[in-house]
Scaffold this active site. Structure first.
Site, PDB file in Angstrom:
ATOM      1  N   TYR A 150       3.008   0.631  -9.995  1.00 24.18           N
ATOM      2  CA  TYR A 150       2.470  -0.703  -9.756  1.00 24.18           C
ATOM      3  C   TYR A 150       3.680  -1.622  -9.752  1.00 24.18           C
ATOM      4  O   TYR A 150       4.411  -1.682 -10.751  1.00 24.18           O
ATOM      5  CB  TYR A 150       1.484  -1.113 -10.850  1.00 24.18           C
ATOM      6  N   THR A 176       1.176   1.799  -5.134  1.00 24.69           N
ATOM      7  CA  THR A 176      -0.229   1.431  -4.930  1.00 24.69           C
ATOM      8  C   THR A 176      -0.303  -0.031  -4.523  1.00 24.69           C
ATOM      9  O   THR A 176       0.137  -0.924  -5.260  1.00 24.69           O
ATOM     10  CB  THR A 176      -1.042   1.718  -6.204  1.00 24.69           C
ATOM     11  N   LYS A 293       0.046   3.786  -1.004  1.00 18.56           N
ATOM     12  CA  LYS A 293      -1.357   4.142  -1.309  1.00 18.56           C
ATOM     13  C   LYS A 293      -2.230   2.904  -1.176  1.00 18.56           C
ATOM     14  O   LYS A 293      -1.934   1.871  -1.778  1.00 18.56           O
ATOM     15  CB  LYS A 293      -1.434   4.707  -2.734  1.00 18.56           C
ATOM     16  N   HIS A 317      -9.102   3.018  -3.571  1.00 22.38           N
ATOM     17  CA  HIS A 317      -9.062   3.041  -5.032  1.00 22.38           C
ATOM     18  C   HIS A 317     -10.416   3.495  -5.594  1.00 22.38           C
ATOM     19  O   HIS A 317     -10.872   3.016  -6.630  1.00 22.38           O
ATOM     20  CB  HIS A 317      -8.704   1.653  -5.576  1.00 22.38           C
ATOM     21  N   ASP A 348      -7.811   9.713  -0.103  1.00 21.06           N
ATOM     22  CA  ASP A 348      -8.605   9.885  -1.327  1.00 21.06           C
ATOM     23  C   ASP A 348      -9.814   8.969  -1.295  1.00 21.06           C
ATOM     24  O   ASP A 348     -10.065   8.280  -0.315  1.00 21.06           O
ATOM     25  CB  ASP A 348      -7.776   9.731  -2.609  1.00 21.06           C
TER      26      ASP A 348
HETATM   27  C1  LIG Z   1     -10.440   5.312 -14.274  1.00 28.32           C
HETATM   28  C2  LIG Z   1      -9.550   5.212 -13.061  1.00 28.32           C
HETATM   29  C3  LIG Z   1      -8.241   4.816 -13.217  1.00 28.32           C
HETATM   30  C4  LIG Z   1      -7.395   4.737 -12.110  1.00 28.32           C
HETATM   31  N1  LIG Z   1      -6.078   4.406 -12.297  1.00 28.32           N
HETATM   32  C5  LIG Z   1      -5.262   4.352 -11.232  1.00 28.32           C
HETATM   33  C6  LIG Z   1      -3.889   4.062 -11.407  1.00 28.32           C
HETATM   34  O1  LIG Z   1      -3.408   3.880 -12.513  1.00 28.32           O
HETATM   35  N2  LIG Z   1      -3.103   3.993 -10.304  1.00 28.32           N
HETATM   36  C7  LIG Z   1      -3.598   4.211  -9.036  1.00 28.32           C
HETATM   37  O2  LIG Z   1      -2.851   4.135  -8.060  1.00 28.32           O
HETATM   38  N3  LIG Z   1      -4.889   4.518  -8.856  1.00 28.32           N
HETATM   39  C8  LIG Z   1      -5.732   4.603  -9.909  1.00 28.32           C
HETATM   40  N4  LIG Z   1      -7.025   4.942  -9.717  1.00 28.32           N
HETATM   41  C9  LIG Z   1      -7.500   5.277  -8.353  1.00 28.32           C
HETATM   42  C10 LIG Z   1      -7.275   6.774  -8.061  1.00 28.32           C
HETATM   43  O3  LIG Z   1      -5.929   7.075  -7.895  1.00 28.32           O
HETATM   44  C11 LIG Z   1      -8.015   7.192  -6.770  1.00 28.32           C
HETATM   45  O4  LIG Z   1      -7.620   6.354  -5.727  1.00 28.32           O
HETATM   46  C12 LIG Z   1      -9.526   7.133  -6.923  1.00 28.32           C
HETATM   47  O5  LIG Z   1      -9.906   7.685  -8.165  1.00 28.32           O
HETATM   48  C13 LIG Z   1     -10.192   7.893  -5.800  1.00 28.32           C
HETATM   49  O6  LIG Z   1     -11.572   7.766  -5.858  1.00 28.32           O
HETATM   50  P1  LIG Z   1     -12.530   8.936  -6.450  1.00 28.32           P
HETATM   51  O7  LIG Z   1     -12.140   9.124  -7.869  1.00 28.32           O
HETATM   52  O8  LIG Z   1     -13.896   8.363  -6.327  1.00 28.32           O
HETATM   53  O9  LIG Z   1     -12.327  10.149  -5.609  1.00 28.32           O
HETATM   54  C14 LIG Z   1      -7.896   5.032 -10.809  1.00 28.32           C
HETATM   55  C15 LIG Z   1      -9.216   5.445 -10.668  1.00 28.32           C
HETATM   56  C16 LIG Z   1     -10.047   5.546 -11.774  1.00 28.32           C
HETATM   57  C17 LIG Z   1     -11.462   6.035 -11.567  1.00 28.32           C
END
Ligand SMILES: Cc1cc2nc3c(=O)[nH]c(=O)nc-3n(C[C@H](O)[C@H](O)[C@H](O)COP(=O)(O)O)c2cc1C
Length: 427
Positions: A150, A176, A293, A317, A348
């Site tokens: 980040y 991201t 991302k 996300h 994703d």
């Molecule tokens: C609880 C949680 C925390 C997340 N933390 C981050 C993070 O720290 N950095 C990031 O780039 N994406 C984060 N994400 C997004 C994930 O990298 C990913 O894009 C997302 O989980 C994809 O969707 P899905 O879980 O429904 O397949 C987070 C997602 C969740 C559910």
């Protein structure tokens, strides 16, 4: 482990009366995790932005495509490997960066790293992880790992995090883009629950020399001794904060450093003013592949290529940022067309089974990131749970690929799909 071995392992277990501890079906997996998690932890993991329409759209987009299996193509030998940034990976899956994993399990990212190591699954370390990247990299050894950044308000902190990632032998930096501010998430807002405020998910910061120096400098605002005395509930929060901050418990509490760390984290963690012009700053500081991302628009994909980045993750996300945003599978073909093979495109958000990965690859993704399902596995059975989820989705993918008539990932193309009509109501 190949798919047939995994299947056999499960069915043979049944002969001796053993059923898989971790549900295999994605909905049951989530339901089981929900039963085990504290309500605010589950809400925080499952939450999407607004009415959570993007969460639904991500899934519906996969249903809009149907696979047309081809027959008699000799799929006895199957090759699920892919090439990414000069590395051959066992399968087209990577673990998405997910922060605050201590919500799901006390061993958090360490349990995930153990599972990643035993399955050789590439892992992307979150900037908001609950364990420092050095610890995780040490556990992963030669298993591929990337660092997700980040982009902080502090250039120095960005430099420090990237230098640490290089020293940890991370193989790419994932920036991201879609979370320069936090989305509006009613489930979390109604519980007034933000884990960072309780010192969770800030281990990359509290272990960082630049961040530690920043918080040792006088912060704007009144000194700790002049701040209002915490009430009982706030005291419990402060105690969890000081746990997040290395050093003596009482000493950290007395000095107010735990609270200062969180306050400074909130001030610094992201830079909403970030622009395309900022990317050269990062390019000049690392030779590692840079992956953006959160790209959803073909024009942004073109700008990414022009900016000299090395890869893109089509992501919303997991529906946590913009309610009503385009689903990632809907966005994928436009991005793939714009990029025109110059850099790899990953996807994703909403990947729940082997067929989803197959469809994403057929539409031009090089690989997919697995998100919430592995967190649910972690909540149910720690490291073993993550391992099971990884093994299951890979086996599912391999069998789908074979049954669709493809021997290798290279053979998966758009001709394997047709647009589907409306789905019948589920029985
Ligand atoms: C609880 C949680 C925390 C997340 N933390 C981050 C993070 O720290 N950095 C990031 O780039 N994406 C984060 N994400 C997004 C994930 O990298 C990913 O894009 C997302 O989980 C994809 O969707 P899905 O879980 O429904 O397949 C987070 C997602 C969740 C559910």
């Amino acid at each position: 482990m190949n798919a047939l071995l995994r299947q056999t392992q499960i069915y043979l277990g049944g002969v001796s009366g053993r059923r898989p501890r971790v549900p295999i079906d994605a909905l049951r997996l989530e339901e089981e995790a929900r039963r085990r998690l504290r309500p605010d932890a589950y809400a925080c993991i499952a939450a999407g932005a607004g009415d959570e329409r993007t969460l639904v759209a991500n899934r519906v987009a996969f249903d809009r495509w149907r696979i047309v299996p081809r027959m008699l193509r000799d799929v006895e030998r199957r090759n699920t490997t892919i090439e990414l940034f000069g590395r051959r990976l066992d399968s087209p899956f990577l673990l998405a960066p997910i922060g605050v994993l201590e919500l799901a399990h006390p061993q958090a990212d360490a349990a995930v790293a153990r599972a990643a190591r035993s399955t050789r699954m590439p892992m992307i370390f979150s900037n908001q992880s609950s364990r420092p990247m050095e610890e995780l990299a040490g556990m992963l050894d030669d298993v591929s790992h990337w660092f997700q950044l980040y982009w902080s308000k502090s250039d120095e902190l960005v430099e420090s995090l990237v230098a640490r990632a290089e020293a940890c032998r991370c193989e790419a930096i994932v920036v991201t883009l879609d979370t320069t501010v936090l989305g509006w998430r009613p489930r979390d807002l109604e519980r007034a629950y933000l884990p960072f405020l309780r010192g969770k998910g800030i281990a990359q910061y509290t272990s960082d020399p630049v961040f530690r120096r920043i918080i040792s400098e006088p912060a704007p605002g009144p000194p700790p001794e002049q701040q209002p005395k915490p009430r009982l509930q706030a005291l419990a929060t402060l105690i969890s904060l000081t746990r997040a901050y290395p050093g003596g418990f009482v000493e950290t509490l007395r000095s107010g450093r735990g609270r200062a760390a969180v306050q400074r984290f909130i001030d610094l963690y992201s830079r909403p003013s970030l622009r395309w012009d900022d990317l050269p700053f990062l390019r000049e500081r690392t030779d590692l592949p840079i992956v953006l991302k959160g790209v959803l628009h073909p024009d942004d994909a073109l700008r990414a290529v022009d900016a000299g980045v090395d890869g893109i993750v089509v992501s919303n996300h997991g529906g946590r940022q913009v309610d009503g945003s385009i689903a990632t599978l809907e966005a994928l073909p436009g991005v793939v067309e714009a990029v025109d093979g110059r850099i790899p495109v990953l996807l994703d958000s909403g990947v729940r089974g082997g067929a989803d990965a197959f469809k994403a690859l057929a539409l031009g993704a090089r690989a997919v990131l697995l998100g919430r399902p592995y967190v649910y596995g972690l909540a149910i059975a720690g490291s073993l749970g993550v391992r099971e989820v990884i093994q299951n989705i890979r086996a599912d993918f391999e069998l789908t690929m074979a049954l669709a008539g493809c021997r290798s990932v290279d053979e998966i193309g758009p001709e394997a799909l047709v647009p589907g009509g409306p789905l019948p109501a589920s029985s």
